[in-house]
Design a protein around this motif. Structure first.
Motif, PDB file in Angstrom:
ATOM      1  N   ILE A   1       0.849  -1.196   0.000  1.00 56.03           N
ATOM      2  CA  ILE A   1       0.000   0.000   0.000  1.00 56.03           C
ATOM      3  C   ILE A   1       0.880   1.241   0.000  1.00 56.03           C
ATOM      4  CG2 ILE A   1      -1.798   1.262   1.218  1.00 56.03           C
ATOM      5  CD1 ILE A   1      -2.647  -1.436   2.448  1.00 56.03           C
ATOM      6  N   ALA A   2       0.760   2.045  -1.040  1.00 58.66           N
ATOM      7  CA  ALA A   2       1.638   3.197  -1.201  1.00 58.66           C
ATOM      8  C   ALA A   2       1.529   4.178  -0.037  1.00 58.66           C
ATOM      9  CB  ALA A   2       1.343   3.898  -2.522  1.00 58.66           C
ATOM     10  N   SER A   3       0.330   4.368   0.471  1.00 59.06           N
ATOM     11  CA  SER A   3       0.130   5.350   1.547  1.00 59.06           C
ATOM     12  C   SER A   3       0.765   4.928   2.865  1.00 59.06           C
ATOM     13  CB  SER A   3      -1.350   5.608   1.751  1.00 59.06           C
ATOM     14  OG  SER A   3      -2.016   4.422   2.142  1.00 59.06           O
ATOM     15  N   ARG A   4       1.247   3.689   2.943  1.00 54.91           N
ATOM     16  CA  ARG A   4       1.913   3.210   4.157  1.00 54.91           C
ATOM     17  C   ARG A   4       3.407   3.530   4.156  1.00 54.91           C
ATOM     18  NH1 ARG A   4      -2.868   2.709   5.099  1.00 54.91           N
ATOM     19  NH2 ARG A   4      -3.869   0.864   5.995  1.00 54.91           N
ATOM     20  N   TYR A   5       3.878   4.185   3.104  1.00 55.14           N
ATOM     21  CA  TYR A   5       5.276   4.570   3.019  1.00 55.14           C
ATOM     22  C   TYR A   5       5.396   6.068   3.234  1.00 55.14           C
ATOM     23  CZ  TYR A   5       6.281  -0.083   1.249  1.00 55.14           C
ATOM     24  OH  TYR A   5       6.415  -1.448   1.125  1.00 55.14           O
ATOM     25  N   ASP A   6       6.507   6.470   3.830  1.00 57.09           N
ATOM     26  CA  ASP A   6       6.660   7.857   4.253  1.00 57.09           C
ATOM     27  C   ASP A   6       7.596   8.683   3.372  1.00 57.09           C
ATOM     28  OD1 ASP A   6       6.641   6.023   7.074  1.00 57.09           O
ATOM     29  OD2 ASP A   6       5.195   7.665   6.923  1.00 57.09           O
ATOM     30  N   TYR A   7       8.507   8.035   2.697  1.00 59.93           N
ATOM     31  CA  TYR A   7       9.483   8.758   1.875  1.00 59.93           C
ATOM     32  C   TYR A   7       9.509   8.132   0.482  1.00 59.93           C
ATOM     33  CZ  TYR A   7      11.038   9.985   6.575  1.00 59.93           C
ATOM     34  OH  TYR A   7      11.086  10.412   7.877  1.00 59.93           O
ATOM     35  N   TRP A   8       9.650   8.992  -0.511  1.00 63.53           N
ATOM     36  CA  TRP A   8       9.627   8.555  -1.901  1.00 63.53           C
ATOM     37  C   TRP A   8      10.768   9.204  -2.677  1.00 63.53           C
ATOM     38  CZ3 TRP A   8       6.113   5.089  -3.944  1.00 63.53           C
ATOM     39  CH2 TRP A   8       5.073   4.712  -3.097  1.00 63.53           C
ATOM     40  N   GLY A   9      11.274   8.446  -3.651  1.00 63.14           N
ATOM     41  CA  GLY A   9      12.227   9.013  -4.582  1.00 63.14           C
ATOM     42  C   GLY A   9      11.504   9.736  -5.704  1.00 63.14           C
TER      43      GLY A   9
END
Length: 128
Positions: free
Chosen positions: A111-119
């Motif tokens: 689930i993308a919304s469960r991640y806090d940092y993105w490249g």
């Protein structure tokens, strides 16, 4: 704060291979579960693969299972995605992501919304 920088994208013919790499800043990288997602034009961002903080457990989308391999090197603060037998439908912008919570719960890894940092993403184009 964690900064993620992807590299390794490009154009390849169907059946070919690419290796994506994600370099992370920050001393706490080794405690973060990491994921790869992708987004094709006109489509929603979708889960590709994930790896626990220790590297002991790996997760894959059904569409890439057996073709892609996720790995990490905590000493080098990097996570990689080896992509083999590429298909035109793999064409997308690929993003790596980091999660502050050390453990996944249920299907959080997908689930993308469960991640806090993105490249910022790296483009992968597979021609037929």
């Amino acid at each position: 704060q964690v900064q993620l920088i992807e590299s390794g994208g490009g154009m390849v013919q169907a059946g070919g291979s690419l290796r994506l790499s994600c370099a992370a800043s920050g001393r706490t990288f080794s405690s973060y579960p990491m994921g790869w997602f992708r987004q094709a034009p006109g489509k929603e961002r979708e889960f590709v693969a994930a790896i626990t903080w220790s590297g002991g457990k790996l997760y894959y989308a059904n569409s890439v299972k057996g073709r892609f391999t996720i790995s990490r090197d905590n000493a080098k603060n990097t996570v990689a995605l080896q992509m083999n037998s590429l298909k035109p439908e793999d064409t997308a912008v690929y993003y790596c992501a980091a999660r502050r919570d050390r453990y996944y719960s249920g299907s959080d890894y997908a689930i993308a919304s469960r991640y806090d940092y993105w490249g910022q993403g790296t483009q992968v184009t597979v021609s037929s």
